[in-house]
Design an enzyme around this catalytic site. Structure first.
Site, PDB file in Angstrom:
ATOM      1  N   CYS A  60      -1.590  16.812   6.820  1.00  0.00           N
ATOM      2  CA  CYS A  60      -1.176  18.154   7.623  1.00  0.00           C
ATOM      3  C   CYS A  60      -1.600  17.621   8.951  1.00  0.00           C
ATOM      4  CB  CYS A  60      -1.809  19.218   7.101  1.00  0.00           C
ATOM      5  SG  CYS A  60      -1.734  19.291   5.342  1.00  0.00           S
ATOM      6  N   ARG A  62       3.777  15.721  10.613  1.00  0.00           N
ATOM      7  CA  ARG A  62       2.954  15.297   9.745  1.00  0.00           C
ATOM      8  C   ARG A  62       2.883  16.272   8.286  1.00  0.00           C
ATOM      9  NH1 ARG A  62      -1.371  12.611  11.620  1.00  0.00           N
ATOM     10  NH2 ARG A  62      -2.619  13.589  10.019  1.00  0.00           N
ATOM     11  N   TRP A  71       1.255  19.793   4.914  1.00  0.00           N
ATOM     12  CA  TRP A  71       2.063  18.922   3.669  1.00  0.00           C
ATOM     13  C   TRP A  71       1.108  18.996   2.381  1.00  0.00           C
ATOM     14  CZ3 TRP A  71       0.565  14.656   1.039  1.00  0.00           C
ATOM     15  CH2 TRP A  71       1.782  13.988   0.290  1.00  0.00           C
ATOM     16  N   ASN A 118      -7.160  19.178   7.092  1.00  0.00           N
ATOM     17  CA  ASN A 118      -6.190  17.989   6.693  1.00  0.00           C
ATOM     18  C   ASN A 118      -7.079  17.044   6.016  1.00  0.00           C
ATOM     19  OD1 ASN A 118      -4.396  15.827   6.770  1.00  0.00           O
ATOM     20  ND2 ASN A 118      -5.122  15.115   8.621  1.00  0.00           N
ATOM     21  N   GLY A 119      -6.672  16.647   4.898  1.00  0.00           N
ATOM     22  CA  GLY A 119      -7.640  15.659   3.834  1.00  0.00           C
ATOM     23  C   GLY A 119      -7.438  16.308   2.528  1.00  0.00           C
ATOM     24  N   GLU A 135      11.823  -5.399  -4.769  1.00  0.00           N
ATOM     25  CA  GLU A 135      11.462  -4.467  -3.763  1.00  0.00           C
ATOM     26  C   GLU A 135      11.425  -5.329  -2.399  1.00  0.00           C
ATOM     27  OE1 GLU A 135      11.443  -1.710  -3.223  1.00  0.00           O
ATOM     28  OE2 GLU A 135      10.024  -1.244  -1.520  1.00  0.00           O
ATOM     29  N   LYS A 143      13.975  -4.113   0.771  1.00  0.00           N
ATOM     30  CA  LYS A 143      13.443  -3.711   1.917  1.00  0.00           C
ATOM     31  C   LYS A 143      14.268  -4.491   2.893  1.00  0.00           C
ATOM     32  CE  LYS A 143      12.037  -0.867   1.686  1.00  0.00           C
ATOM     33  NZ  LYS A 143      11.843  -0.271   0.242  1.00  0.00           N
ATOM     34  N   GLU A 147      18.302  -3.225   3.157  1.00  0.00           N
ATOM     35  CA  GLU A 147      18.245  -2.004   3.575  1.00  0.00           C
ATOM     36  C   GLU A 147      18.030  -1.610   5.154  1.00  0.00           C
ATOM     37  OE1 GLU A 147      16.287   1.485   1.808  1.00  0.00           O
ATOM     38  OE2 GLU A 147      14.431   0.173   1.743  1.00  0.00           O
ATOM     39  N   HIS A 192      19.647 -19.506 -14.266  1.00  0.00           N
ATOM     40  CA  HIS A 192      20.802 -19.074 -15.130  1.00  0.00           C
ATOM     41  C   HIS A 192      21.969 -18.597 -14.208  1.00  0.00           C
ATOM     42  CE1 HIS A 192      18.599 -19.679 -18.923  1.00  0.00           C
ATOM     43  NE2 HIS A 192      17.767 -19.338 -18.188  1.00  0.00           N
ATOM     44  N   LYS A 194      16.881   9.713   3.527  1.00  0.00           N
ATOM     45  CA  LYS A 194      15.709   9.398   2.970  1.00  0.00           C
ATOM     46  C   LYS A 194      15.614  10.074   1.573  1.00  0.00           C
ATOM     47  CE  LYS A 194      11.311   8.604   3.191  1.00  0.00           C
ATOM     48  NZ  LYS A 194      10.915   6.932   2.952  1.00  0.00           N
TER      49      LYS A 194
HETATM   50  O1  M6R Z   1      12.414   9.969  -3.315  1.00  0.00           O
HETATM   51  P1  M6R Z   1      12.879   8.867  -4.528  1.00  0.00           P
HETATM   52  O2  M6R Z   1      11.394   7.762  -4.521  1.00  0.00           O
HETATM   53  O3  M6R Z   1      13.165   9.428  -5.508  1.00  0.00           O
HETATM   54  O4  M6R Z   1      13.910   7.850  -3.836  1.00  0.00           O
HETATM   55  C1  M6R Z   1      14.500   6.788  -4.368  1.00  0.00           C
HETATM   56  C2  M6R Z   1      15.168   6.019  -3.704  1.00  0.00           C
HETATM   57  O5  M6R Z   1      16.270   7.009  -3.068  1.00  0.00           O
HETATM   58  C3  M6R Z   1      14.437   5.278  -2.370  1.00  0.00           C
HETATM   59  O6  M6R Z   1      13.382   4.417  -3.055  1.00  0.00           O
HETATM   60  C4  M6R Z   1      15.205   4.448  -1.827  1.00  0.00           C
HETATM   61  O7  M6R Z   1      15.915   3.505  -2.402  1.00  0.00           O
HETATM   62  C5  M6R Z   1      14.718   4.029  -0.318  1.00  0.00           C
HETATM   63  N1  M6R Z   1      15.519   3.964   0.726  1.00  0.00           N
HETATM   64  C6  M6R Z   1      13.967   2.644  -0.540  1.00  0.00           C
HETATM   65  O8  M6R Z   1      13.555   2.360   0.615  1.00  0.00           O
END
Ligand code: M6R
Length: 607
Positions: A2, A28, A75, A101-102, A479, A483, A486, A502, A602
């Protein structure tokens, strides 16, 4: 995470100063907002659910009397976003107000004791124990400063607090432990406290840093800092040279890098999940005959890791299903003995919510793992485990992935004990292992960042990179690949290394980069075989290895080293960190903005 702020001003207009400062801390958290001021020994509080501008429009936060005030932008961690859970929180007699905050770890015990002593609680927050504790100290005859000092001695967990006491209208008391708090001063005209420097940067760049285990009394006459023994601590005033934008990112050039560096803290906070919550979840899991993880993107890879954790730690079978495919895969096999573990940092991903709703129609139980209190997913779940990463602003998920792995490790360990697969002592050993992971990540951030950054020169103009791992590291590799693609727009694929021969191996020609996630675990020998297969076809090998792993180092072109973690049961978790840094520095080297990748949002709230 927060934002808290406090100000004493000789120039008046305290409400205006507070509102502007809160606006600068909105990154925040922003699910509710509130301010408190004191005037002629009387407290005034305004607060409500909503973003600062919305609440300001409804309540006119600038219209509060006095010269001294505190404010909070929330938050949520304990208690859904609502007016009653918004800060500031008060005592029974409206003599004081607190913003925090915490996370107060021992709030349940404190609340029980205070309730027995007659205190009335009005919210579901952990924070509310603080004003009532201070109230007890004031009732016992202590003065403002010492009442706050004695109260914080009883708190366990993380906190940065600012306290306003009606009887001391020209003072603010602050304290911190493991949550940020800085003090800003300007002549005898202003004194501030805030979670972050940007809150007051337009007015002053003269700051005093408060350290963990310190309490301070702020007034226009000066700042007095004491440690928890009550001894005065001298601290100099420093001039900071930051633009407001830099300050908001904690001095980091991008939110993504800031969030990668926040991982030790985020994980530490997540590992504080209440044992009772874990038991509630384990009860549901142990009564089901089918467990299905469902999620999207990064959260899907966390679900894949969850599958390995459940199998390896608690000897429990499960499947991981991408949420957009959930109904097609599950339509004939889901029933009331199915438990769906829906993972979503935002809790608002349309595909994941749809999957959970679909499962519910067949009577399945829903456990959600989310970073957002009160989000849509959590509202339809039978039980929720909250991760504690704080808001993630970079579109690429980093710290929220890591805390999802933390939550899944905790659940799997608890389930193992719950099912009698391991003893209480063995469970404690697992917890000890898990609790050392934040320090290991800190070491990676301190030591490995440089070698990752330096390596990007050799790889930033690649057109495609393959990521391979075995066991749980295959999910980490996936993962890592997500990263990279994207934020750098380089094509990348993550694969189980054994599967590479394969098909994907056909891609390899001289110079093709292949990243290997290669911890010292049961997969080590086999991964060496996979490296050799790629190397003999001309691939350039980038390996994430344990420090001292000379064998893999000698057959790699580039290595990113993580500290020796051989004995740690959860060692594979940390291997994602160099891969996050690799993606970040490649994007930066290509001149791209890693915080705002093209075509992405996001939270994906459309199906
Ligand atoms: O909010 P969520 O964890 O459900 O989001 C899922 C995906 O949309 C999210 O992880 C997306 O793939 C990100 N851009 C990954 O960095």
């Amino acid at each position: 995470m927060c934002g808290i702020v406090g100000v004493i001003t000789a120039e008046g207009g305290v409400g205006d100063v507070l509102s502007k400062a809160l606006k600068r801390l909105e990154y925040r958290g922003y699910d509710s907002v509130g301010v408190a001021t004191v005037n002629e020994n009387k407290l005034y509080i305004k607060k409500d659910k909503g973003k600062i501008d919305e609440v300001n429009e409804r309540l006119n936060l600038t219209d509060v009397p006095g010269r001294t005030g505190i404010g909070h932008t929330r938050w949520a961690t304990h208690g859904v976003p609502s007016k009653r859970n918004s800060h500031p929180h008060g005592d029974c007699k409206n003599r004081l107000a607190v913003v925090h905050n915490g996370i107060i770890e021992n709030y349940s015990e404190l609340k029980e004791r205070l309730t027995r002593n007659g205190h009335i609680f009005l919210s579901d927050t952990d924070t509310e124990v603080i004003p009532h504790l201070i109230e007890e100290k004031l009732n016992s005859g202590l003065t403002g400063f010492h009442a706050v000092l004695e109260a914080v001695k009883e708190l366990k967990g993380s906190y940065a607090i600012a306290v306003l006491i009606a009887d001391h209208p020209d003072k603010i008391y602050v304290a911190r432990n493991e949550s940020p708090l800085v003090i800003g001063v300007k002549n005898k005209n202003y004194v501030f406290c805030a979670s972050d420097i940007p809150a007051f940067l337009p007015i002053t760049n003269q700051v005093i840093f408060l350290y963990d285990g310190e309490v301070a009394e702020l007034s226009l006459e000066g700042v007095v800092i004491r440690n928890l023994n009550g001894e005065v601590v001298e601290r100099e005033v420093l001039e900071v040279d930051l633009t407001p934008e830099m300050a908001k990112k904690g001095g980091f050039p991008h939110f993504m890098l800031k969030e990668i560096f926040e991982q030790p803290k985020a994980l530490k906070n997540t590992l504080r999940i209440d044992e009772r919550k874990l038991i509630e979840v384990c009860k549901i899991l142990s009564e089901s005959n089918r467990i299905v993880f469902t999620s999207a993107g990064t959260s899907f890879y966390a679900g894949l890791c969850g599958k390995y954790f459940l199998a390896n730690i608690s000897r429990t079978g499960s499947e991981a299903v991408i949420s957009s495919e959930f109904d097609e895969i599950m339509k004939n096999i889901i029933d009331e003995r199915t438990t769906v573990v829906a993972i979503s940092q935002s809790g608002e991903t349309s595909d994941t919510i749809s999957a959970a709703k679909y499962a519910k129609r067949f009577g399945a139980k829903i456990i959600s793992i989310s970073n957002t209190v009160g989000s849509s997913l959590t509202r339809l779940a039978d039980a929720t485990v909250y991760t504690q990463a704080g808001p993630e602003i970079g579109v690429a998920a980093t710290k929220t992935f890591l805390v999802q792995l933390g939550a899944l490790s905790l659940i799997s360990s608890k389930l193992a004990e719950f099912k009698g697969v391991i003893t209480r002592d063995e469970y404690k050993t697992l917890l000890n292992d898990l609790n050392t992971i934040p320090e290991i990540i800190q070491l990676i951030l301190d030591k490995t960042e440089g070698e990752v950054k330096a390596s990007t020169e050799a790889y930033y103009n690649s057109t495609s990179i393959l990521y391979l791992g075995r066991g749980i590291s295959s999910a980490v590799a996936m993962e890592g690949a997500l990263k990279l693609k994207e934020i750098s727009y380089i094509h990348a694929e993550g694969y189980a290394a054994g599967e590479s021969k394969h098909g994907p191996i056909a891609l390899i020609s001289t110079g093709f980069p292949v990243v290997f996630v290669a911890p010292m675990d049961s997969t080590h020998n086999k991964i060496i075989g996979n490296i050799m297969e790629m190397k003999s076809r001309g691939a350039r090998i980038i390996s994430v290895i344990e420090e001292g792993d000379e064998e893999i180092k000698s057959i790699s072109d580039t290595v990113f080293r993580v500290p020796k973690t051989s004995d740690n049961f959860f060692k594979q978790i940390v291997y994602i960190v160099p891969l996050q840094l690799f993606a970040y520095y490649i994007a930066v080297r290509k001149g791209l903005d890693p915080d705002k990748p093209r075509n992405l949002a996001k939270a994906v709230t459309v199906a």
